[in-house]
Design a protein around this motif. Sequence first.
Motif, PDB file in Angstrom:
ATOM      1  N   ARG A  74       0.850  -1.173   0.000  1.00 56.45           N
ATOM      2  CA  ARG A  74       0.000   0.000   0.000  1.00 56.45           C
ATOM      3  C   ARG A  74       0.893   1.233   0.000  1.00 56.45           C
ATOM      4  O   ARG A  74       2.090   1.139   0.169  1.00 56.45           O
ATOM      5  CB  ARG A  74      -0.890  -0.016   1.232  1.00 56.45           C
TER       6      ARG A  74
ATOM      7  N   ARG B 166       3.640   5.055   4.278  1.00 61.74           N
ATOM      8  CA  ARG B 166       3.350   6.221   5.112  1.00 61.74           C
ATOM      9  C   ARG B 166       4.490   7.216   5.083  1.00 61.74           C
ATOM     10  O   ARG B 166       4.291   8.393   5.168  1.00 61.74           O
ATOM     11  CB  ARG B 166       3.101   5.781   6.554  1.00 61.74           C
TER      12      ARG B 166
ATOM     13  N   LEU C  64       7.443 -18.513   8.053  1.00 59.49           N
ATOM     14  CA  LEU C  64       6.309 -17.579   8.153  1.00 59.49           C
ATOM     15  C   LEU C  64       5.482 -17.850   9.411  1.00 59.49           C
ATOM     16  O   LEU C  64       5.019 -16.918  10.070  1.00 59.49           O
ATOM     17  CB  LEU C  64       5.415 -17.673   6.912  1.00 59.49           C
TER      18      LEU C  64
ATOM     19  N   ASN D   5       7.553 -16.315  12.260  1.00 56.48           N
ATOM     20  CA  ASN D   5       7.905 -14.893  12.259  1.00 56.48           C
ATOM     21  C   ASN D   5       6.780 -13.942  11.879  1.00 56.48           C
ATOM     22  O   ASN D   5       6.932 -12.743  12.061  1.00 56.48           O
ATOM     23  CB  ASN D   5       9.074 -14.651  11.304  1.00 56.48           C
ATOM     24  N   CYS D   6       5.745 -14.443  11.280  1.00 52.98           N
ATOM     25  CA  CYS D   6       4.711 -13.544  10.764  1.00 52.98           C
ATOM     26  C   CYS D   6       3.323 -13.832  11.341  1.00 52.98           C
ATOM     27  O   CYS D   6       2.470 -12.948  11.389  1.00 52.98           O
ATOM     28  CB  CYS D   6       4.615 -13.632   9.239  1.00 52.98           C
TER      29      CYS D   6
ATOM     30  N   THR E 255       1.960 -14.335  14.206  1.00 52.60           N
ATOM     31  CA  THR E 255       1.373 -13.678  15.373  1.00 52.60           C
ATOM     32  C   THR E 255       0.490 -12.511  14.933  1.00 52.60           C
ATOM     33  O   THR E 255      -0.519 -12.222  15.571  1.00 52.60           O
ATOM     34  CB  THR E 255       2.445 -13.148  16.351  1.00 52.60           C
TER      35      THR E 255
ATOM     36  N   HIS F 274      -0.108 -11.947  11.203  1.00 49.59           N
ATOM     37  CA  HIS F 274      -0.754 -12.322   9.940  1.00 49.59           C
ATOM     38  C   HIS F 274      -1.479 -13.654  10.103  1.00 49.59           C
ATOM     39  O   HIS F 274      -0.969 -14.701   9.723  1.00 49.59           O
ATOM     40  CB  HIS F 274       0.279 -12.416   8.814  1.00 49.59           C
TER      41      HIS F 274
ATOM     42  N   ILE G  65      -3.615  -8.571  13.425  1.00 45.51           N
ATOM     43  CA  ILE G  65      -3.558  -7.180  12.969  1.00 45.51           C
ATOM     44  C   ILE G  65      -2.988  -7.046  11.561  1.00 45.51           C
ATOM     45  O   ILE G  65      -3.098  -5.996  10.954  1.00 45.51           O
ATOM     46  CB  ILE G  65      -2.759  -6.274  13.943  1.00 45.51           C
TER      47      ILE G  65
ATOM     48  N   PHE H 180      -3.313  -9.838   5.967  1.00 40.19           N
ATOM     49  CA  PHE H 180      -3.632 -11.145   5.372  1.00 40.19           C
ATOM     50  C   PHE H 180      -3.029 -12.223   6.245  1.00 40.19           C
ATOM     51  O   PHE H 180      -2.190 -11.947   7.100  1.00 40.19           O
ATOM     52  CB  PHE H 180      -3.107 -11.238   3.924  1.00 40.19           C
TER      53      PHE H 180
ATOM     54  N   ARG I 201       0.047 -13.085  -2.484  1.00 39.98           N
ATOM     55  CA  ARG I 201       0.746 -11.900  -1.971  1.00 39.98           C
ATOM     56  C   ARG I 201       2.236 -11.938  -2.265  1.00 39.98           C
ATOM     57  O   ARG I 201       3.001 -11.167  -1.667  1.00 39.98           O
ATOM     58  CB  ARG I 201       0.564 -11.827  -0.451  1.00 39.98           C
TER      59      ARG I 201
ATOM     60  N   ILE J  66       5.192  -9.642  -0.596  1.00 37.06           N
ATOM     61  CA  ILE J  66       6.082 -10.249   0.395  1.00 37.06           C
ATOM     62  C   ILE J  66       7.537 -10.042  -0.022  1.00 37.06           C
ATOM     63  O   ILE J  66       8.387  -9.710   0.801  1.00 37.06           O
ATOM     64  CB  ILE J  66       5.746 -11.749   0.581  1.00 37.06           C
TER      65      ILE J  66
ATOM     66  N   MET K 133       9.093  -5.553   6.697  1.00 38.53           N
ATOM     67  CA  MET K 133       8.420  -6.598   7.482  1.00 38.53           C
ATOM     68  C   MET K 133       9.422  -7.686   7.815  1.00 38.53           C
ATOM     69  O   MET K 133      10.243  -8.027   6.951  1.00 38.53           O
ATOM     70  CB  MET K 133       7.259  -7.211   6.673  1.00 38.53           C
TER      71      MET K 133
ATOM     72  N   PRO L  88       8.018  -5.784  11.158  1.00 39.20           N
ATOM     73  CA  PRO L  88       8.327  -4.425  11.596  1.00 39.20           C
ATOM     74  C   PRO L  88       9.273  -4.405  12.797  1.00 39.20           C
ATOM     75  O   PRO L  88       9.076  -5.161  13.755  1.00 39.20           O
ATOM     76  CB  PRO L  88       6.954  -3.870  11.988  1.00 39.20           C
TER      77      PRO L  88
ATOM     78  N   ARG M  24      12.087  -8.799  16.089  1.00 38.06           N
ATOM     79  CA  ARG M  24      11.221  -9.510  15.152  1.00 38.06           C
ATOM     80  C   ARG M  24      11.878  -9.758  13.803  1.00 38.06           C
ATOM     81  O   ARG M  24      11.300 -10.419  12.946  1.00 38.06           O
ATOM     82  CB  ARG M  24       9.944  -8.678  14.918  1.00 38.06           C
TER      83      ARG M  24
ATOM     84  N   LEU N  18      13.925 -10.978  10.553  1.00 41.76           N
ATOM     85  CA  LEU N  18      14.303 -12.291  10.038  1.00 41.76           C
ATOM     86  C   LEU N  18      15.812 -12.440  10.090  1.00 41.76           C
ATOM     87  O   LEU N  18      16.549 -11.464   9.925  1.00 41.76           O
ATOM     88  CB  LEU N  18      13.859 -12.420   8.577  1.00 41.76           C
TER      89      LEU N  18
ATOM     90  N   TRP O  34       3.939   2.028  15.493  1.00 47.31           N
ATOM     91  CA  TRP O  34       4.421   0.788  16.097  1.00 47.31           C
ATOM     92  C   TRP O  34       4.955   1.112  17.470  1.00 47.31           C
ATOM     93  O   TRP O  34       5.899   1.885  17.585  1.00 47.31           O
ATOM     94  CB  TRP O  34       5.519   0.168  15.238  1.00 47.31           C
TER      95      TRP O  34
HETATM   96  C1  HEC Z   1       3.989  -7.390  14.697  1.00 45.96           C
HETATM   97  C2  HEC Z   1       3.019  -7.671  13.699  1.00 45.96           C
HETATM   98  C3  HEC Z   1       3.502  -8.111  12.310  1.00 45.96           C
HETATM   99  C4  HEC Z   1       4.458  -9.053  12.019  1.00 45.96           C
HETATM  100  C5  HEC Z   1       5.257  -9.912  12.980  1.00 45.96           C
HETATM  101  C6  HEC Z   1       4.533  -9.092  10.573  1.00 45.96           C
HETATM  102  N1  HEC Z   1       3.652  -8.193  10.022  1.00 45.96           N
HETATM  103 FE1  HEC Z   1       3.383  -7.826   8.038  1.00 45.96          FE
HETATM  104  N2  HEC Z   1       2.055  -6.340   8.493  1.00 45.96           N
HETATM  105  C7  HEC Z   1       1.583  -6.054   9.745  1.00 45.96           C
HETATM  106  C8  HEC Z   1       0.612  -4.975   9.656  1.00 45.96           C
HETATM  107  C9  HEC Z   1      -0.168  -4.376  10.812  1.00 45.96           C
HETATM  108  C10 HEC Z   1       0.542  -4.612   8.307  1.00 45.96           C
HETATM  109  C11 HEC Z   1      -0.333  -3.519   7.681  1.00 45.96           C
HETATM  110  C12 HEC Z   1       0.141  -2.144   8.020  1.00 45.96           C
HETATM  111  C13 HEC Z   1       1.461  -1.792   7.431  1.00 45.96           C
HETATM  112  O1  HEC Z   1       1.689  -2.048   6.222  1.00 45.96           O
HETATM  113  O2  HEC Z   1       2.311  -1.233   8.166  1.00 45.96           O
HETATM  114  C14 HEC Z   1       1.477  -5.486   7.601  1.00 45.96           C
HETATM  115  C15 HEC Z   1       1.690  -5.450   6.228  1.00 45.96           C
HETATM  116  C16 HEC Z   1       2.408  -6.424   5.528  1.00 45.96           C
HETATM  117  C17 HEC Z   1       2.524  -6.485   4.096  1.00 45.96           C
HETATM  118  C18 HEC Z   1       1.952  -5.484   3.144  1.00 45.96           C
HETATM  119  C19 HEC Z   1       0.553  -5.904   2.783  1.00 45.96           C
HETATM  120  C20 HEC Z   1      -0.120  -4.931   1.855  1.00 45.96           C
HETATM  121  O3  HEC Z   1      -1.355  -5.036   1.757  1.00 45.96           O
HETATM  122  O4  HEC Z   1       0.545  -4.095   1.253  1.00 45.96           O
HETATM  123  C21 HEC Z   1       3.262  -7.596   3.789  1.00 45.96           C
HETATM  124  C22 HEC Z   1       3.618  -8.110   2.416  1.00 45.96           C
HETATM  125  C23 HEC Z   1       3.638  -8.207   5.034  1.00 45.96           C
HETATM  126  N3  HEC Z   1       3.098  -7.463   6.070  1.00 45.96           N
HETATM  127  C24 HEC Z   1       4.391  -9.347   5.153  1.00 45.96           C
HETATM  128  C25 HEC Z   1       4.881  -9.841   6.360  1.00 45.96           C
HETATM  129  C26 HEC Z   1       5.765 -10.984   6.444  1.00 45.96           C
HETATM  130  C27 HEC Z   1       6.245 -11.816   5.259  1.00 45.96           C
HETATM  131  C28 HEC Z   1       6.060 -11.134   7.768  1.00 45.96           C
HETATM  132  C29 HEC Z   1       6.962 -12.165   8.406  1.00 45.96           C
HETATM  133  C30 HEC Z   1       8.245 -12.423   7.757  1.00 45.96           C
HETATM  134  C31 HEC Z   1       5.340 -10.106   8.492  1.00 45.96           C
HETATM  135  N4  HEC Z   1       4.645  -9.344   7.596  1.00 45.96           N
HETATM  136  C32 HEC Z   1       5.370  -9.936   9.864  1.00 45.96           C
HETATM  137  C33 HEC Z   1       1.965  -6.659  10.925  1.00 45.96           C
HETATM  138  C34 HEC Z   1       2.997  -7.588  11.048  1.00 45.96           C
END
Ligand code: HEC
Length: 444
Positions: A2, A5, A44, A47-48, A50, A52, A57, A60, A71, A75, A84, A86, A100, A102, A377
């Motif tokens: 997206r 920010r 995944l 690491n993700c 919790t 996703h 929150i 996906f 996705r 990704i 990610m 974060p 958090r 990788l 965050w």
């Molecule tokens: C602590 C919580 C948290 C973790 C852990 C996390 N994410 Fe996310 N992720 C989010 C949130 C909340 C968003 C949406 C807001 C943003 O983009 O900041 C997001 C957005 C994303 C997006 C963008 C989606 C879009 O619609 O554009 C991707 C891709 C993604 N995450 C992949 C991952 C992957 C792969 C991992 C693990 C390797 C991961 N995230 C770990 C909370 C997390």
Amino acid sequence: MRTPRHPALLAAAALAAVASLAAVPHPAPPGAPPTFAEDVAPILFRNCATCHRPGGIGPFSVLDYDTVKARAEDIREAVSTGAMPPWHAEAPHGTFRNDRRLSDADRRTILAWLDGGAKLGDRAKLPPAPTFAGGWEIGTPDAVLTMAEDFVVPARGTIEYQYFEVPTNFTEDKWVQALEIMPGARQVVHHVLVFARPPAAPAVQPAANAPPAPRPRPVLVFDENNDTVDPPRRDTLHAPPRQLGTLVGTTAPGTNVLRFAEGTALRIRAGSTLVFQMHYTAHGHETRDRTSVGFAFAKEPPAEQVLASQFFNGKLVLPPGKKDVMIPSTLGFNEAVRVHGLFPHTHLRGTRWQYTLEKPDGTSEVILDVPRYDFNWQTYYLFATPLEVPAGARIVSRAWYDNSEGNPDNPDAAAEVRWGDQTWEEMQYTGILYSVNSRRLRPR
Ligand code: HEC
């Protein structure tokens, strides 16, 4: 992805990631390309998931191959730029227990899998998906405490902080190993702080001629420019109680679970009352919220009692239009302690935090550096090895703010900004978790 920010910050992060990827030789996986079932799902899930997962929150779920495959390009971008998972502190892997990010190996595996066509592989080899009992990341809690009534969040407008008292009815002291805040309606719960207020001490009648009981000496000493009392507040509908107690838990994106290290736990006194400080944000529809906190108790009394406190600079003033304004606050220690974690908090104008430990021998070191502080965050940085802080040392915190037009998040560059609850006001606030060395509960 997206719309980012912070385009400039994302670009900088991308450059940094490219530089560090160049240093790591590009994937040379032996044999066949990695598959989802065998290689990527475990990464995944660990690491993700919790965030996703269904009801999490993240936007996906990573629990299901088809969703992840759809996705794939998002990704790739998120993983290769480091956006990610974060994480905002600059520190080598291993510094923080809850880091958090990788590992390089996991990141290479994900990218090699994407390069190889994001194949499923043998479905039978999929690891079991992580489960979240009733949505809880800490497992089924030993106790769940919930607001007694719904709060109706209006469709629009600004909502002052709301305070809700929740009696624990604990009949004995409890040792908390982990706690998790479960917002009732995530769309409107911007953040929650949970405080625990012990019952008023019973008035003890001193025996005749008995010397007065010694008052415990405070371990934390604040700089005269800072404040030792609760931060200044304004009136609210569900008004703040006279005494909040100590901060025990926070939630905002990314900080739902606070888990204390093995052998350490936080005590909640029998008869304590929890105070929930709720920051709600309207999102276009009237929405009801009823938030809970779940506790996992330690199996045995810990060797170290974790204490929670805070230090802040309530006198901050940010002049209109100014960039790079630094506001400090200082915390001194008159006893040796171990610091387990730090929680930096500003609002939308905060851009960076740095903490330095200054020891009485004149040496100093940076203990936490958050160069890309992001209000969206909120992270409690938990040290993998607690920091040993000698008596006479101090922690100096510095927060930088950008109150200029150049800050895309700045709600009003013409305003002179002071302390306040709302995001267009500011804070210079640090939560701290520590234990006092002289008060070890049992040898370890
Ligand atoms: C602590 C919580 C948290 C973790 C852990 C996390 N994410 Fe996310 N992720 C989010 C949130 C909340 C968003 C949406 C807001 C943003 O983009 O900041 C997001 C957005 C994303 C997006 C963008 C989606 C879009 O619609 O554009 C991707 C891709 C993604 N995450 C992949 C991952 C992957 C792969 C991992 C693990 C390797 C991961 N995230 C770990 C909370 C997390």
